[in-house]
Each structure stands twice: as structure tokens, then as C-alpha cells.
Design an enzyme around this catalytic site. Structure first.
Site, PDB file in Angstrom:
ATOM      1  N   GLN A   1      21.031  45.028  10.982  1.00 53.52           N
ATOM      2  CA  GLN A   1      20.659  45.997   9.962  1.00 53.52           C
ATOM      3  C   GLN A   1      21.783  46.160   8.944  1.00 53.52           C
ATOM      4  O   GLN A   1      22.960  46.119   9.284  1.00 53.52           O
ATOM      5  CB  GLN A   1      20.347  47.355  10.610  1.00 53.52           C
TER       6      GLN A   1
ATOM      7  N   SER B   1      22.693  42.922  17.078  1.00 57.52           N
ATOM      8  CA  SER B   1      21.813  44.078  17.295  1.00 57.52           C
ATOM      9  C   SER B   1      20.346  43.666  17.153  1.00 57.52           C
ATOM     10  O   SER B   1      19.853  42.877  17.947  1.00 57.52           O
ATOM     11  CB  SER B   1      22.201  45.221  16.343  1.00 57.52           C
ATOM     12  N   LEU B   2      19.632  44.143  16.124  1.00 60.41           N
ATOM     13  CA  LEU B   2      18.233  43.730  15.967  1.00 60.41           C
ATOM     14  C   LEU B   2      18.129  42.213  15.824  1.00 60.41           C
ATOM     15  O   LEU B   2      17.102  41.613  16.169  1.00 60.41           O
ATOM     16  CB  LEU B   2      17.585  44.423  14.766  1.00 60.41           C
TER      17      LEU B   2
ATOM     18  N   ARG C   1      11.181  49.796  18.008  1.00 59.66           N
ATOM     19  CA  ARG C   1      12.611  50.026  18.205  1.00 59.66           C
ATOM     20  C   ARG C   1      13.179  50.903  17.096  1.00 59.66           C
ATOM     21  O   ARG C   1      13.927  51.851  17.349  1.00 59.66           O
ATOM     22  CB  ARG C   1      13.339  48.673  18.244  1.00 59.66           C
TER      23      ARG C   1
ATOM     24  N   HIS D   1      23.561  52.423  19.159  1.00 61.35           N
ATOM     25  CA  HIS D   1      24.427  51.822  20.176  1.00 61.35           C
ATOM     26  C   HIS D   1      25.419  52.824  20.783  1.00 61.35           C
ATOM     27  O   HIS D   1      26.624  52.553  20.869  1.00 61.35           O
ATOM     28  CB  HIS D   1      25.167  50.606  19.605  1.00 61.35           C
TER      29      HIS D   1
ATOM     30  N   GLN E   1      21.052  47.149  25.524  1.00 63.14           N
ATOM     31  CA  GLN E   1      21.590  46.973  24.175  1.00 63.14           C
ATOM     32  C   GLN E   1      21.393  48.211  23.297  1.00 63.14           C
ATOM     33  O   GLN E   1      22.206  48.499  22.416  1.00 63.14           O
ATOM     34  CB  GLN E   1      20.914  45.754  23.524  1.00 63.14           C
TER      35      GLN E   1
END
Length: 311
Positions: A9, A94-95, A119, A203, A252
Site C-alpha cells: 500500500q 504486506s498486501l 482485508r 501490522h 501477517q
């Protein structure tokens, strides 16, 4: 050896994917399939904005994924490249880990879009707006960042969210704790702390409700076998077992993105060529972590054509 890596992101921008869609049927098919899976015209938001809609986590996450997969599909269909032959590892920030798994065949494109939509929604809903925050620490290594986070917490959540490279670490947690951390950076030999324009503290333990939501979703849509090994965010270790991948994707949400360690692990495994598909964000982090490796960004038709010629 080569790794395909995928951005997270922050790499979204209005106009993303427009050139690809205009030049390639394969790209248009990706954007159309994601739109149909989500029941919304996401590509219109990607193309034309408004920017505030694209910045929404629930839109930004599937949009970034769709753009990167469109690049990959053009490479595969028009460049005659099979991902299993073109790279030895995949990894995503991440994503971007979901994008990497989609690229490796663990999830269909439609399922990846739906998982990322959920998500994003779950992460946004986990913490009321204004309660959490994130800050980038510039000129900080993991030891300095960890010490700062512990000192600034004062009973609240303040933890390392992203260990990006040897010079950049991101903290996440309660807003007051993050603000304290920014005010204390000089005391820990850190150059600067910058509050990030994010809508939620990703996170960190405050994301526990989102982790629960993703555990339920992944139970309904489990990953399948991979065609390429994944270097996982939260362990910085290779993984191919679908059940283990599902568990790590849940972890995660609240866990640290160990991107610097992932780059080091890939280097140790013999990877000396890194190709970032769909952006130019995580490649530079890798270049600050590893010496004597090649970093290529493939995001436009010109990039795709040049890369295909090299293979």
C-alpha cells in the site's frame, strides 16, 4: 536466480493501469475480472479517481494487486513467459504478499480481489479513526527503532510494523504513543520520524479483529499449491505448504513485515535479480539492503517489452 516482488500500500495513484489497458487485451481482462469479482467499477477509480476513493484501504489494496497482476498477465500472454520458468521466488510487501500468491497460482484473481477487499475493510474497521497511527523512522535500523518503540509505548501499543531496509523502519500503534516516538527520535540517534497518512495502524496488535476476519475468510478460501516458492513476510523464510501459508497470512495482519530480512534471505538463497512488477517501491528497499544485485521495475508496456527481450 531471480525473484518477482510486488509492492504494498502506498504505491497506488490515479491513472494506474490506464496505459496497460489501452495497449493490451490481457490487461483489460484482468481489470474487468476484478471489477466483476468485487461488484464495483474499481478500474474507473484507478483510472479517473477521485483520489480520496482510491486511497481508501478497501480500494487501494485490490487496485495495487490488479495493476501488478495485469503487468504479469501481459508478460505471460504477450511475452510468452511462464512465471515458473521466469523466477525462482516470489515475495510481496504486506498486501503484496497476496499479489505474489496470486501470481504463483495459490489464489485465483477473483478470490485475491475479494480477499483484499475484505482485508482492507477489516483493517479499517478494527480501530476507530484517530485512535491509531503509523510513523516512518528515517535513518533508523531495527535495533534503534525497537528501543524507541519500547520507550514510547508507556503502557500503549507501539511496535515495529515494517522493517523495510537498513535505513527505514515503520512503527505502528496507538496515536499518542506514535506521537511520543516521533518526539523522541533524536534521543535514539534516529534522523527523523514522519507521521504517515494512513487510516489505520497496520501490522500491530490493534489489528487483532482484522486477523480474526481473515482467518475466517481464508478458511473459506484456502490457498492452493504454488508454482513458485514464497518468501513469507512474517518469517522471512521460504514456504510452499498451503496450510502454513494460510496461517502466516493471518499472522501477517498483526505481525511485522520483515522485508529487510526477506531480501537478505533471498540473497542468501542465491537470488541476484529482483524484478518488481507493478511499481517502483520495494525494489529500492532491496537495493539498500543488498549489494551487487540487479533491480528492475516493470510497470509500463515499454518496461514489459524491454524485460521480455532480456529473458
Amino acid at each position: 536466480m531471480r525473484a518477482f516482488v510486488f509492492p504494498g500500500q502506498g504505491s497506488q495513484k490515479v491513472g494506474m493501469g490506464v496505459e496497460l489497458a489501452g495497449a493490451s487485451l490481457a490487461a483489460r481482462e484482468v481489470f474487468q475480472e476484478v471489477d466483476e469479482a468485487l461488484g464495483q467499477n474499481l478500474f474507473a477509480i484507478m483510472s479517473e479517481g477521485p483520489e480520496d476513493q482510491l486511497l481508501l484501504t478497501e480500494n487501494a489494496q485490490p487496485a495495487i494487486m490488479a495493476h501488478a497482476i495485469a503487468v504479469l498477465r501481459v508478460l505471460e500472454k504477450e511475452g510468452g513467459i511462464a512465471i515458473g520458468d521466469a523466477c525462482d521466488f516470489v515475495a510481496g510487501h504486506s498486501l503484496g504478499e497476496y499479489t505474489a500468491l496470486c501470481a504463483a497460482g495459490a489464489f485465483t484473481l477473483a478470490d485475491t480481489g475479494r480477499l483484499l477487499k475484505l482485508r482492507g475493510q477489516s483493517m479499517q474497521a478494527a480501530v476507530p479513526v484517530g485512535v491509531g497511527a503509523m510513523a516512518a523512522l528515517l535513518g533508523a535500523d531495527i535495533a534503534k527503532a525497537t528501543a524507541l518503540a519500547e520507550a514510547a509505548a508507556q503502557g500503549e501499543v507501539c511496535t515495529v510494523a515494517n522493517d523495510n531496509d537498513p535505513t527505514q523502519v515503520v512503527l505502528s500503534g496507538h496515536k499518542a504513543a506514535i506521537e511520543r516516538a516521533i518526539a523522541m527520535v533524536k534521543d535514539f540517534g534516529i534522523k527523523r520520524g514522519v507521521l504517515l497518512p494512513v487510516s489505520a495502524p497496520f501490522h500491530c496488535p490493534l489489528m487483532a479483529p482484522a486477523a480474526d476476519a481473515m482467518a475466517e475468510a481464508l478458511g473459506r478460501t484456502p490457498p492452493r499449491s504454488l508454482s513458485v516458492t514464497l518468501m513469507a513476510n512474517v518469517t522471512a523464510a521460504p514456504v510452499t505448504d498451503p496450510a502454513e501459508i494460510s496461517r502466516l497470512l493471518v499472522e501477517q495482519v498483526t505481525g511485522r513485515v520483515r522485508w529487510r530480512e526477506s531480501a537478505l534471505a533471498l540473497g542468501t538463497a542465491g537470488v541476484d535479480q529482483f524484478v518488481e512488477l507493478g511499481g517502483k517501491v520495494v525494489g529500492p528497499m532491496i537495493s539498500r539492503t543488498l549489494a551487487d544485485v540487479s533491480i528492475t521495475s516493470v510497470a509500463s508496456m515499454a518496461d514489459i517489452e524491454a524485460f521480455a527481450r532480456e529473458l
